[in-house]
Design a protein around this motif. Structure first.
Motif, short mmCIF file in Angstrom:
data_model
loop_
_atom_site.label_atom_id
_atom_site.label_comp_id
_atom_site.label_asym_id
_atom_site.label_seq_id
_atom_site.Cartn_x
_atom_site.Cartn_y
_atom_site.Cartn_z
N LYS A 151 -20.13 -4.60 5.07
CA LYS A 151 -19.92 -3.62 6.12
C LYS A 151 -19.16 -4.28 7.27
CE LYS A 151 -22.32 -0.28 9.02
NZ LYS A 151 -23.59 0.29 9.38
N GLY A 152 -18.10 -3.62 7.74
CA GLY A 152 -17.31 -4.15 8.83
C GLY A 152 -16.11 -4.98 8.37
N GLU A 153 -16.10 -5.38 7.10
CA GLU A 153 -14.96 -6.12 6.57
C GLU A 153 -13.87 -5.14 6.13
OE1 GLU A 153 -17.01 -10.09 4.65
OE2 GLU A 153 -16.31 -8.52 3.32
N ASP A 154 -12.63 -5.62 6.15
CA ASP A 154 -11.53 -4.80 5.67
C ASP A 154 -11.63 -4.66 4.15
OD1 ASP A 154 -10.40 -4.44 8.16
OD2 ASP A 154 -9.14 -6.22 8.00
N PRO A 155 -11.26 -3.51 3.61
CA PRO A 155 -11.24 -3.37 2.16
C PRO A 155 -10.18 -4.29 1.57
CG PRO A 155 -10.25 -1.46 3.20
CD PRO A 155 -10.82 -2.31 4.29
N MET A 156 -10.31 -4.58 0.30
CA MET A 156 -9.39 -5.52 -0.34
C MET A 156 -7.96 -4.99 -0.40
SD MET A 156 -11.70 -7.30 -3.23
CE MET A 156 -10.33 -8.37 -3.61
N LYS B 86 13.42 3.45 -6.40
CA LYS B 86 13.07 4.78 -5.93
C LYS B 86 11.58 5.00 -6.11
CE LYS B 86 17.52 6.69 -7.14
NZ LYS B 86 18.25 7.64 -7.95
N LEU B 87 11.02 5.89 -5.29
CA LEU B 87 9.59 6.18 -5.32
C LEU B 87 9.11 6.55 -6.72
CD1 LEU B 87 6.93 6.63 -3.76
CD2 LEU B 87 7.69 8.98 -3.35
N GLU B 88 9.86 7.37 -7.42
CA GLU B 88 9.41 7.84 -8.73
C GLU B 88 9.30 6.72 -9.78
OE1 GLU B 88 13.81 9.09 -8.28
OE2 GLU B 88 12.01 9.25 -7.05
N ASN B 89 9.90 5.56 -9.50
CA ASN B 89 9.82 4.43 -10.43
C ASN B 89 8.66 3.48 -10.14
OD1 ASN B 89 12.18 5.35 -11.65
ND2 ASN B 89 13.46 4.11 -10.33
N ILE B 90 7.90 3.76 -9.07
CA ILE B 90 6.82 2.87 -8.66
C ILE B 90 5.52 3.28 -9.36
CG2 ILE B 90 5.50 1.95 -6.72
CD1 ILE B 90 8.53 1.20 -6.78
N PHE B 91 4.96 2.36 -10.11
CA PHE B 91 3.68 2.60 -10.76
C PHE B 91 2.56 2.54 -9.73
CE2 PHE B 91 -0.08 0.49 -12.69
CZ PHE B 91 -0.54 1.57 -13.42
N LEU B 92 2.59 1.48 -8.89
CA LEU B 92 1.54 1.29 -7.90
C LEU B 92 2.11 0.50 -6.72
CD1 LEU B 92 -1.67 1.58 -7.55
CD2 LEU B 92 -1.71 -0.82 -8.15
N ALA B 93 1.77 0.92 -5.52
CA ALA B 93 2.08 0.14 -4.32
C ALA B 93 0.80 0.10 -3.49
CB ALA B 93 3.21 0.77 -3.52
N GLU B 94 0.46 -1.09 -3.04
CA GLU B 94 -0.77 -1.23 -2.26
C GLU B 94 -0.52 -2.10 -1.04
OE1 GLU B 94 -3.64 -2.95 -4.92
OE2 GLU B 94 -2.66 -4.89 -4.93
N TRP B 95 -1.31 -1.86 -0.01
CA TRP B 95 -1.31 -2.64 1.21
C TRP B 95 -2.52 -3.55 1.15
CZ3 TRP B 95 2.18 -3.57 4.76
CH2 TRP B 95 1.80 -4.13 5.98
#
Length: 65
Positions: A6-11, A46-55
């Motif tokens: 609790k209080g930590e940033d998610p991965m 292009k966006l449609e070619n991206i399987f996954l993008a994460e921060w």
């Protein structure tokens, strides 16, 4: 398994999944749709070619597929 206290940033926060942007998650990390599209364009893609993008840990990770 990973445990986030609790209080930590998610991965990681998912910003794109199967070519679809998640506007709520973009807002959560303080980024805009225009910012994300510009970052994808920097990769000559292009966006449609991206399987996954994460921060994660202050960085954008893009997985094509």
């Amino acid at each position: 398994m990973s445990v986030v206290e609790k209080g930590e940033d998610p991965m990681a926060v998912i910003l794109v999944e199967n070519g679809e942007m998640d506007a709520d998650n973009l807002q959560e990390v303080g980024k805009s749709k225009d910012w994300l599209l510009a970052e994808i364009e920097k990769q000559d893609d292009k966006l449609e070619n991206i399987f996954l993008a994460e921060w994660n840990d202050g960085k954008l990770w893009i997985y094509k597929g």
